[in-house]
Write an enzyme that holds these catalytic residues in place. Structure first.
Site, short mmCIF file in Angstrom:
data_model
loop_
_atom_site.label_atom_id
_atom_site.label_comp_id
_atom_site.label_asym_id
_atom_site.label_seq_id
_atom_site.Cartn_x
_atom_site.Cartn_y
_atom_site.Cartn_z
N ARG A 97 0.83 -1.23 0.00
CA ARG A 97 0.00 0.00 0.00
C ARG A 97 0.86 1.27 0.00
O ARG A 97 0.44 2.31 0.50
CB ARG A 97 -0.98 0.01 1.18
CG ARG A 97 -1.90 -1.19 1.23
CD ARG A 97 -2.91 -1.23 0.11
NE ARG A 97 -4.06 -0.39 0.31
CZ ARG A 97 -5.19 -0.77 0.93
NH1 ARG A 97 -5.31 -1.97 1.39
NH2 ARG A 97 -6.19 0.06 1.08
N ARG A 139 -2.51 6.93 0.53
CA ARG A 139 -2.74 8.14 1.31
C ARG A 139 -1.58 8.60 2.19
O ARG A 139 -1.62 9.71 2.70
CB ARG A 139 -4.02 7.96 2.16
CG ARG A 139 -5.26 8.01 1.31
CD ARG A 139 -6.45 7.44 2.03
NE ARG A 139 -6.25 6.04 2.31
CZ ARG A 139 -7.17 5.22 2.84
NH1 ARG A 139 -8.33 5.68 3.17
NH2 ARG A 139 -6.90 3.95 3.04
N ARG A 168 -5.75 12.37 -6.02
CA ARG A 168 -7.02 11.70 -5.71
C ARG A 168 -8.17 12.70 -5.63
O ARG A 168 -9.32 12.38 -5.95
CB ARG A 168 -6.84 10.94 -4.39
CG ARG A 168 -8.04 10.36 -3.75
CD ARG A 168 -8.50 9.10 -4.43
NE ARG A 168 -9.54 8.49 -3.61
CZ ARG A 168 -10.78 8.95 -3.49
NH1 ARG A 168 -11.15 10.00 -4.18
NH2 ARG A 168 -11.65 8.34 -2.71
N ASP A 207 -7.07 -2.27 -7.15
CA ASP A 207 -7.60 -2.88 -5.94
C ASP A 207 -7.96 -4.33 -6.22
O ASP A 207 -8.24 -4.68 -7.36
CB ASP A 207 -8.84 -2.13 -5.43
CG ASP A 207 -9.07 -2.42 -3.95
OD1 ASP A 207 -8.50 -1.72 -3.10
OD2 ASP A 207 -9.78 -3.40 -3.65
N TYR A 229 -15.22 -11.44 0.46
CA TYR A 229 -15.90 -10.17 0.16
C TYR A 229 -17.21 -10.40 -0.56
O TYR A 229 -18.20 -9.71 -0.31
CB TYR A 229 -14.98 -9.28 -0.70
CG TYR A 229 -13.99 -8.50 0.12
CD1 TYR A 229 -14.40 -7.46 0.95
CD2 TYR A 229 -12.63 -8.79 0.08
CE1 TYR A 229 -13.49 -6.74 1.72
CE2 TYR A 229 -11.71 -8.09 0.84
CZ TYR A 229 -12.15 -7.06 1.66
OH TYR A 229 -11.25 -6.35 2.42
O1 CP3 Z 1 0.22 0.58 -3.12
C1 CP3 Z 1 -0.36 -0.48 -3.32
O2 CP3 Z 1 -0.17 -1.47 -2.58
C2 CP3 Z 1 -1.26 -0.63 -4.56
C3 CP3 Z 1 -2.63 -0.36 -4.38
C4 CP3 Z 1 -3.56 -1.27 -3.59
C5 CP3 Z 1 -4.80 -0.78 -3.10
N1 CP3 Z 1 -5.50 -1.82 -2.58
C6 CP3 Z 1 -5.26 0.62 -3.19
C7 CP3 Z 1 -6.33 1.11 -2.29
C8 CP3 Z 1 -3.51 -2.63 -3.28
C9 CP3 Z 1 -2.39 -3.63 -3.53
C10 CP3 Z 1 -4.75 -2.98 -2.65
C11 CP3 Z 1 -5.09 -4.35 -2.24
C12 CP3 Z 1 -6.25 -4.57 -1.35
N2 CP3 Z 1 -7.47 -3.95 -1.37
C13 CP3 Z 1 -6.30 -5.58 -0.37
C14 CP3 Z 1 -5.19 -6.57 -0.08
C15 CP3 Z 1 -4.15 -6.03 0.79
C16 CP3 Z 1 -4.59 -5.84 2.22
O3 CP3 Z 1 -4.59 -4.69 2.66
O4 CP3 Z 1 -4.88 -6.85 2.88
C17 CP3 Z 1 -7.56 -5.50 0.26
C18 CP3 Z 1 -8.06 -6.37 1.39
C19 CP3 Z 1 -8.30 -4.48 -0.39
C20 CP3 Z 1 -9.70 -4.07 -0.13
C21 CP3 Z 1 -9.81 -2.64 0.24
N3 CP3 Z 1 -9.57 -1.58 -0.62
C22 CP3 Z 1 -10.20 -2.11 1.48
C23 CP3 Z 1 -10.55 -2.94 2.71
C24 CP3 Z 1 -10.20 -0.73 1.35
C25 CP3 Z 1 -10.65 0.28 2.38
C26 CP3 Z 1 -9.66 0.48 3.43
C27 CP3 Z 1 -8.71 1.59 3.04
O5 CP3 Z 1 -7.50 1.35 3.08
O6 CP3 Z 1 -9.22 2.66 2.73
C28 CP3 Z 1 -9.74 -0.41 0.05
C29 CP3 Z 1 -9.57 0.93 -0.53
C30 CP3 Z 1 -8.24 1.27 -1.11
N4 CP3 Z 1 -7.48 0.46 -1.90
C31 CP3 Z 1 -7.57 2.51 -0.98
C32 CP3 Z 1 -6.37 2.41 -1.71
C33 CP3 Z 1 -5.33 3.48 -1.89
C34 CP3 Z 1 -8.09 3.72 -0.23
C35 CP3 Z 1 -9.16 4.42 -0.99
C36 CP3 Z 1 -8.84 5.86 -1.33
O7 CP3 Z 1 -7.66 6.27 -1.45
O8 CP3 Z 1 -9.80 6.58 -1.55
#
Ligand code: CP3
Length: 346
Positions: free
Chosen positions: A27, A31, A40, A77, A155
């Site tokens: 990640r 942010r 964003r 994602d 999910y």
């Molecule tokens: O930098 C990176 O790693 C690449 C981008 C990436 C995102 N999501 C962007 C994202 C990756 C590899 C993911 C994978 C992901 N998404 C996983 C597996 C990794 C883990 O954390 O276990 C999972 C479970 C998700 C599902 C997911 N996506 C959730 C639960 C959420 C909400 C929680 C949060 O962090 O906000 C997201 C949203 C998400 N995915 C964001 C980002 C940057 C935040 C949304 C935003 O910026 O508006």
């Protein structure tokens, strides 16, 4: 290797000797970076951002410019896969994903698209990969990724995150046949999707099994590992990382998968993981993301301790899970810089 200026990450993944361990953060594109938050802000929601290849490419490269990490991971994602199969989701600001409709019965599974038919709807990810690859111009390798079948299943059945995952776990007991049918459809789609990512330039693939630790070992062996194996076997062209969070109990089975790297969370000692996995695979991890809130000097000391615990070679430095969005950049920088300053004894 190939035309990369910095191939430390791929060399470590393949078990070749490196001068120091490579470092990146799960990640990292997100942010924690002010540049990400600014970019964003131009989009109404997360999904619109993810579906704009120019924005995704820019977000992917930001941590390479800003932090000096040794790999980029495509900005997307794991939930784009259920969406491509026909199960739409919403990303609710500051809360997380929600699926208005969930999978409950056989007709729901039958109605889903799978395989190549679903994966063609992910053209925007392939476009983002091609654009990123060209803009990176070989600076660092580019990681593609997908969720593991069990995590995507969770999910699709729960409709979002959960404290207990009791709906998803219940289905494994009450309808194992339907569970396998859904897991197979997810797997077929994931394989087509990951092949598309490799064709678009991904140098390594990481499979995120974020909810692995929710399952009892017998269920992980039955409902998760065989599908991970199918994926790993279907894509021999690039190295693969399997990150099964919380699944320390499954390490002996994960060690048998045809993948090159095993991701570790912070609940396991590097010594124990190495003992179980042996020397045939690279280990990735496993810094506690909360340690990044400490003062930089303490972060450096903790990094040093982790590096010594892993020992020389076959280690890719990462966190034990994704970086938390409110992590201070000073802590992240101290982490990356401490690894970059390290040298294996020769
Ligand atoms: O930098 C990176 O790693 C690449 C981008 C990436 C995102 N999501 C962007 C994202 C990756 C590899 C993911 C994978 C992901 N998404 C996983 C597996 C990794 C883990 O954390 O276990 C999972 C479970 C998700 C599902 C997911 N996506 C959730 C639960 C959420 C909400 C929680 C949060 O962090 O906000 C997201 C949203 C998400 N995915 C964001 C980002 C940057 C935040 C949304 C935003 O910026 O508006």
């Amino acid at each position: 290797m190939s035309n990369l200026q910095n191939d430390l990450f791929l060399r470590a993944a393949l078990g070749q000797t490196t001068e120091r361990p490579p470092v990146w953060l799960m990640r990292q594109a997100g942010r924690i970076l002010p540049q990400y938050r600014a970019l964003r802000a131009n989009f109404p929601d997360f999904k619109a951002f993810v579906k704009t290849p120019e924005a995704a490419a820019e977000a992917t490269i930001q941590p390479v410019d800003e932090l000096g990490v040794d790999a980029a991971i495509i900005f997307s994602d794991i939930l784009v896969v259920p969406e491509a199969m026909g199960l739409d989701y919403e990303m609710i600001e500051a809360k997380g994903p929600r699926f208005p409709k969930v999978i409950e019965q056989a007709a729901d599974v039958a109605a889903l698209d799978a395989g190549a038919a679903a994966a063609t709807r992910l053209d925007y990810v392939y476009a983002a990969l091609r654009l990123t690859k060209s803009q990176l111009a070989g600076r660092v390798p580019l990681i593609g990724f997908a969720g593991a079948p069990w995590t995507i299943f969770a999910y699709m059945v729960e409709g979002g995150g959960s404290k207990t995952f009791s709906k998803a776990r219940r289905m494994l007991y009450t309808d194992p046949e339907l569970s396998h049918a859904l897991l197979q459809k997810i797997t077929d789609t994931t394989i087509a999707y990951l092949r598309g990512q490799v064709a678009a330039g991904a140098d390594l693939l990481q499979i995120f099994d974020s909810w692995a630790g929710e399952l009892p070992p017998a269920h992980y062996a039955t409902f998760a590992v065989p599908y991970l194996r199918q994926i790993c076997e279907a894509i021999p062209e690039v190295p693969k990382t399997v990150f099964a969070k919380g699944a320390w109990f499954a390490l002996p089975e994960l060690a048998e998968l045809p993948c090159q790297v095993i991701g570790l969370d912070w609940n396991i000692t590097p010594q124990y993981a190495r003992q179980v996995v042996g020397t045939g695979k690279t280990l990735q991890g496993n810094f506690d993301p909360c340690a990044l809130y400490a003062a930089p000097a303490q972060v450096r000391a903790e990094v040093q301790a982790m590096l010594e615990a892993f020992g020389p070679q076959r280690h890719i430095v990462n966190l034990g899970h994704g970086v938390y969005p409110d992590t201070p950049l000073d802590g992240v920088r101290a982490f990356v810089d401490a690894v970059r300053a390290y040298a294996f004894e020769s």
